[in-house]
Design a protein around this motif. Structure first.
Motif, PDB file in Angstrom:
ATOM      1  N   ALA A 130       0.956  -1.300   0.014  1.00 50.82           N
ATOM      2  CA  ALA A 130      -0.029  -0.044   0.048  1.00 50.82           C
ATOM      3  C   ALA A 130       0.714   1.312  -0.036  1.00 50.82           C
ATOM      4  CB  ALA A 130      -0.744  -0.069   1.165  1.00 50.82           C
ATOM      5  N   GLU A 131       2.150   1.278   0.669  1.00 51.99           N
ATOM      6  CA  GLU A 131       3.102   2.438   0.738  1.00 51.99           C
ATOM      7  C   GLU A 131       3.378   2.802  -0.633  1.00 51.99           C
ATOM      8  OE1 GLU A 131       5.802   1.267   3.417  1.00 51.99           O
ATOM      9  OE2 GLU A 131       4.549   1.514   5.346  1.00 51.99           O
ATOM     10  N   TYR A 132       3.440   1.699  -1.585  1.00 51.28           N
ATOM     11  CA  TYR A 132       4.091   2.075  -2.989  1.00 51.28           C
ATOM     12  C   TYR A 132       3.191   2.793  -3.600  1.00 51.28           C
ATOM     13  CZ  TYR A 132       4.854   1.243  -7.983  1.00 51.28           C
ATOM     14  OH  TYR A 132       4.998   1.307  -9.204  1.00 51.28           O
ATOM     15  N   TYR A 133       1.716   2.724  -3.379  1.00 49.87           N
ATOM     16  CA  TYR A 133       0.889   3.473  -4.213  1.00 49.87           C
ATOM     17  C   TYR A 133       0.664   4.957  -3.486  1.00 49.87           C
ATOM     18  CZ  TYR A 133      -0.280  -0.740  -6.895  1.00 49.87           C
ATOM     19  OH  TYR A 133      -0.149  -1.599  -7.740  1.00 49.87           O
ATOM     20  N   ARG A 134       0.821   4.898  -2.187  1.00 54.95           N
ATOM     21  CA  ARG A 134       0.738   6.184  -1.410  1.00 54.95           C
ATOM     22  C   ARG A 134       1.824   7.024  -1.770  1.00 54.95           C
ATOM     23  NH1 ARG A 134       3.587   5.696   4.226  1.00 54.95           N
ATOM     24  NH2 ARG A 134       5.321   5.335   2.712  1.00 54.95           N
ATOM     25  N   ASP A 135       3.034   6.529  -2.220  1.00 56.40           N
ATOM     26  CA  ASP A 135       4.332   7.094  -2.535  1.00 56.40           C
ATOM     27  C   ASP A 135       4.009   7.878  -3.936  1.00 56.40           C
ATOM     28  OD1 ASP A 135       5.315   6.706  -0.209  1.00 56.40           O
ATOM     29  OD2 ASP A 135       6.646   5.088  -0.703  1.00 56.40           O
ATOM     30  N   ARG A 136       3.645   6.759  -4.832  1.00 58.76           N
ATOM     31  CA  ARG A 136       2.944   7.328  -6.031  1.00 58.76           C
ATOM     32  C   ARG A 136       2.203   8.523  -6.267  1.00 58.76           C
ATOM     33  NH1 ARG A 136       2.290   4.295 -11.055  1.00 58.76           N
ATOM     34  NH2 ARG A 136       0.141   4.611 -10.844  1.00 58.76           N
ATOM     35  N   ILE A 137       0.998   8.650  -5.453  1.00 60.60           N
ATOM     36  CA  ILE A 137       0.191   9.766  -5.437  1.00 60.60           C
ATOM     37  C   ILE A 137       0.910  10.839  -4.743  1.00 60.60           C
ATOM     38  CG2 ILE A 137      -1.847  10.375  -4.141  1.00 60.60           C
ATOM     39  CD1 ILE A 137      -2.799   7.461  -4.248  1.00 60.60           C
ATOM     40  N   ARG A 160      -3.822   1.778   7.299  1.00 61.70           N
ATOM     41  CA  ARG A 160      -2.936   2.792   7.883  1.00 61.70           C
ATOM     42  C   ARG A 160      -2.692   3.951   6.756  1.00 61.70           C
ATOM     43  NH1 ARG A 160       1.351   0.255   8.596  1.00 61.70           N
ATOM     44  NH2 ARG A 160       2.759   0.684   6.888  1.00 61.70           N
ATOM     45  N   VAL A 161      -2.483   3.460   5.489  1.00 64.72           N
ATOM     46  CA  VAL A 161      -2.055   4.527   4.490  1.00 64.72           C
ATOM     47  C   VAL A 161      -3.191   5.231   4.071  1.00 64.72           C
ATOM     48  CG1 VAL A 161      -1.694   4.655   1.946  1.00 64.72           C
ATOM     49  CG2 VAL A 161      -0.226   3.238   3.302  1.00 64.72           C
ATOM     50  N   PRO A 179      -8.675   2.569  -6.611  1.00 63.14           N
ATOM     51  CA  PRO A 179      -9.425   1.339  -6.787  1.00 63.14           C
ATOM     52  C   PRO A 179      -8.516   0.141  -6.465  1.00 63.14           C
ATOM     53  CG  PRO A 179      -9.857   2.604  -8.407  1.00 63.14           C
ATOM     54  CD  PRO A 179      -8.698   3.483  -7.938  1.00 63.14           C
ATOM     55  N   ILE A 180      -7.172   0.327  -6.341  1.00 62.56           N
ATOM     56  CA  ILE A 180      -6.362  -1.045  -5.906  1.00 62.56           C
ATOM     57  C   ILE A 180      -6.175  -0.911  -4.564  1.00 62.56           C
ATOM     58  CG2 ILE A 180      -4.014  -1.736  -6.010  1.00 62.56           C
ATOM     59  CD1 ILE A 180      -3.440  -0.386  -8.623  1.00 62.56           C
ATOM     60  N   PHE A 181      -6.199   0.017  -3.657  1.00 63.01           N
ATOM     61  CA  PHE A 181      -6.486   0.126  -2.226  1.00 63.01           C
ATOM     62  C   PHE A 181      -7.729  -0.767  -1.953  1.00 63.01           C
ATOM     63  CE2 PHE A 181      -4.097   4.396  -2.243  1.00 63.01           C
ATOM     64  CZ  PHE A 181      -2.981   3.794  -1.982  1.00 63.01           C
ATOM     65  N   GLU A 182      -8.659  -0.612  -2.631  1.00 65.87           N
ATOM     66  CA  GLU A 182     -10.094  -1.354  -2.331  1.00 65.87           C
ATOM     67  C   GLU A 182      -9.817  -3.017  -2.447  1.00 65.87           C
ATOM     68  OE1 GLU A 182     -13.112   0.376  -4.650  1.00 65.87           O
ATOM     69  OE2 GLU A 182     -12.385   2.375  -4.069  1.00 65.87           O
ATOM     70  N   GLN A 183      -9.109  -3.484  -3.114  1.00 54.87           N
ATOM     71  CA  GLN A 183      -8.794  -4.677  -3.477  1.00 54.87           C
ATOM     72  C   GLN A 183      -7.911  -5.277  -2.086  1.00 54.87           C
ATOM     73  OE1 GLN A 183     -10.824  -5.924  -5.757  1.00 54.87           O
ATOM     74  NE2 GLN A 183     -11.296  -3.913  -6.256  1.00 54.87           N
ATOM     75  N   LEU A 184      -7.368  -4.616  -1.311  1.00 55.66           N
ATOM     76  CA  LEU A 184      -6.270  -5.089  -0.626  1.00 55.66           C
ATOM     77  C   LEU A 184      -6.484  -4.810   0.865  1.00 55.66           C
ATOM     78  CD1 LEU A 184      -3.125  -3.475  -2.505  1.00 55.66           C
ATOM     79  CD2 LEU A 184      -4.113  -5.621  -2.872  1.00 55.66           C
ATOM     80  N   PRO A 185      -7.111  -5.742   1.541  1.00 54.24           N
ATOM     81  CA  PRO A 185      -7.559  -5.707   3.014  1.00 54.24           C
ATOM     82  C   PRO A 185      -6.369  -6.038   3.718  1.00 54.24           C
ATOM     83  CG  PRO A 185      -8.500  -7.630   1.998  1.00 54.24           C
ATOM     84  CD  PRO A 185      -7.785  -6.972   0.696  1.00 54.24           C
ATOM     85  N   SER A 186      -5.747  -5.004   4.394  1.00 50.20           N
ATOM     86  CA  SER A 186      -4.653  -5.158   5.376  1.00 50.20           C
ATOM     87  C   SER A 186      -4.442  -4.186   6.068  1.00 50.20           C
ATOM     88  CB  SER A 186      -3.456  -5.773   4.243  1.00 50.20           C
ATOM     89  OG  SER A 186      -2.929  -4.359   3.772  1.00 50.20           O
ATOM     90  N   PRO A 187      -3.386  -4.249   7.275  1.00 48.65           N
ATOM     91  CA  PRO A 187      -3.602  -3.137   8.083  1.00 48.65           C
ATOM     92  C   PRO A 187      -2.572  -2.001   7.319  1.00 48.65           C
ATOM     93  CG  PRO A 187      -2.981  -5.168   9.414  1.00 48.65           C
ATOM     94  CD  PRO A 187      -3.282  -5.629   7.781  1.00 48.65           C
ATOM     95  N   GLU A 188      -2.003  -2.443   6.505  1.00 50.95           N
ATOM     96  CA  GLU A 188      -0.937  -1.353   6.046  1.00 50.95           C
ATOM     97  C   GLU A 188      -2.062  -0.462   5.104  1.00 50.95           C
ATOM     98  OE1 GLU A 188       2.227  -1.629   2.321  1.00 50.95           O
ATOM     99  OE2 GLU A 188       2.666  -2.804   4.161  1.00 50.95           O
ATOM    100  N   THR A 189      -2.878  -1.002   4.443  1.00 53.14           N
ATOM    101  CA  THR A 189      -3.811  -0.292   3.654  1.00 53.14           C
ATOM    102  C   THR A 189      -4.571   0.451   4.384  1.00 53.14           C
ATOM    103  OG1 THR A 189      -3.996  -2.245   1.966  1.00 53.14           O
ATOM    104  CG2 THR A 189      -5.519  -0.656   1.829  1.00 53.14           C
ATOM    105  N   PHE A 219      -8.768  13.066   0.379  1.00 53.29           N
ATOM    106  CA  PHE A 219      -9.582  12.602   1.652  1.00 53.29           C
ATOM    107  C   PHE A 219     -10.835  11.917   1.467  1.00 53.29           C
ATOM    108  CE2 PHE A 219     -10.938  16.886   1.055  1.00 53.29           C
ATOM    109  CZ  PHE A 219     -12.401  16.722   1.055  1.00 53.29           C
ATOM    110  N   GLY A 220     -11.543  12.381   0.272  1.00 52.02           N
ATOM    111  CA  GLY A 220     -12.657  11.686   0.064  1.00 52.02           C
ATOM    112  C   GLY A 220     -12.631  10.359  -0.487  1.00 52.02           C
ATOM    113  N   ARG A 221     -11.664  10.140  -1.312  1.00 52.85           N
ATOM    114  CA  ARG A 221     -11.447   9.056  -2.082  1.00 52.85           C
ATOM    115  C   ARG A 221     -10.750   8.035  -1.217  1.00 52.85           C
ATOM    116  NH1 ARG A 221     -11.543   8.161  -7.553  1.00 52.85           N
ATOM    117  NH2 ARG A 221     -11.553   6.269  -6.693  1.00 52.85           N
ATOM    118  N   ALA A 222     -10.061   8.463   0.103  1.00 53.80           N
ATOM    119  CA  ALA A 222      -9.632   7.390   0.967  1.00 53.80           C
ATOM    120  C   ALA A 222     -10.801   7.085   1.721  1.00 53.80           C
ATOM    121  CB  ALA A 222      -8.611   8.210   2.053  1.00 53.80           C
ATOM    122  N   ALA A 223     -11.840   7.816   2.116  1.00 56.53           N
ATOM    123  CA  ALA A 223     -12.760   7.359   3.001  1.00 56.53           C
ATOM    124  C   ALA A 223     -13.918   6.292   1.879  1.00 56.53           C
ATOM    125  CB  ALA A 223     -13.944   8.744   3.253  1.00 56.53           C
TER     126      ALA A 223
END
Length: 328
Positions: free
Chosen positions: A111-118, A163-164, A151-161, A197-201
């Motif tokens: 998840a941090e990979y996509y956080r850093d990309r954004i 957190r990000v 949309p990739i975050f939405e496919q990754l149920p993990s504590p890291e996701t 922030f809205g996309r994260a929610a």
């Protein structure tokens, strides 16, 4: 450019309605797939899909030997595409999707990979501000990254996701207030700035979380910061160690660093029990037996004193009687 902007706005609105995980409830036969695509069956029909999935499976198998910076985007693209029903309808998409997602979830930094990309895309846009040539380009790139990565975050149920996404809940950079969400001009103006922030929610809502702080609806209005206050409060309570979370079908309790320790779970359970007892105590009415018992307890000392005094009087009378007989 105006038409492109409108198309991007429409795409963004449609992407808001997606939910995490793959729809496992259906698939189509090859005949049904070809019939649905008609003249486009040669390009998008059953044979094309079987070949594409075989190609994806080969890439996924090979990703095991790649460094994370290469395997994460590859697996992320696989998960994103295999989850879309408008791309794949064949049954084997589920097995290959699960393989790609399991590998991606087992990779630290997924998840941090996509956080850093954004964040990198936003930094490039901000650094190019004022440049008539580069700024529009980087603004569009930021929009593309946001549209693709959440949309990739939405496919990754993990504590890291979690957190990000929790970090992004407080990211209001580029926010433009929209008092009327139906005002397309104001909405497009805000979207063009790329606030997240809205996309994260929405992504948190799409994840298969147990006991979400909001009603699980597929069409939330997360336009302004006050719309996501329940999610912000929820993530702050997790950060403060006041609660944990878990995913549907997984009994493990998590905090933002992984499985919660037994010490933390014991402490939270004790705190919940204490709060419940306090709530019951505040709501319990005074009962007559308890009041009577209290009165009885209060009256006990005087009753005992009376008995002792009576005994003393009896003893004195006996002594006086005996003394009188001796004198006689």
């Amino acid at each position: 450019m105006k038409i492109l902007g409108i198309l991007q706005l429409i795409f963004l609105c449609l992407s808001c309605f997606s939910h995490g995980d793959i729809d496992r409830s259906w698939s189509r036969t090859d005949t049904e797939i070809d019939a649905s695509f008609g003249s486009a069956a040669a390009q998008r029909g059953a044979l094309s899909q079987h070949e594409a999935i075989a190609d994806w499976k080969e890439k996924i198998d090979a990703s095991i030997n790649l460094p994370p910076q290469e395997s994460i985007p590859l697996l992320g693209e696989a998960v994103n595409k295999l989850a879309k029903k408008n791309i794949f309808q064949v049954e084997e998409r589920i097995e290959v999707y699960d393989q790609a997602r399991d590998l991606l979830l087992s990779t630290p930094g997924h998840a941090e990979y996509y956080r850093d990309r954004i964040n990198e895309a936003r930094l490039k846009m901000e650094n190019s501000r004022g440049d008539a040539g580069d700024y529009p380009y980087y603004k569009n790139k930021l929009r593309e990254v946001i549209l693709y990565d959440f949309p990739i975050f939405e496919q990754l149920p993990s504590p890291e996701t979690v957190r990000v996404l929790g970090e992004f809940l407080f990211d209001e950079r580029g926010y433009v207030r929209v008092d009327n969400p139906k005002d397309e001009n104001e909405l497009f103006k805000m979207i063009a700035q790329g606030p997240v922030f809205g996309r994260a929610a929405r992504s948190l809502l799409a994840l298969p979380l147990e006991h979400k702080p909001v009603v699980d609806t597929r069409y939330p209005s997360y336009t302004n910061p006050e719309d996501i206050l329940p999610w912000r409060q929820w993530i702050e309570e997790i950060k403060a160690g006041k609660r944990t979370f878990r995913f549907v079908g997984d009994p493990t309790e998590y905090d933002l660093n992984g499985p919660a320790s037994q010490e933390k779970l014991t402490r939270l359970a004790m705190n919940r029990e204490r709060d419940e007892e306090r709530a019951v105590g505040h709501n319990r009415p005074s009962s007559a037996p308890e009041a009577e018992s209290a009165v009885t307890r209060i009256g006990k000392p005087s009753t005992i004193a009376g008995i002792l005094a009576g005994c003393a009087l009896v003893a004195a009378a006996v002594w006086y009687f005996l003394r009188g007989r001796k004198t006689a």
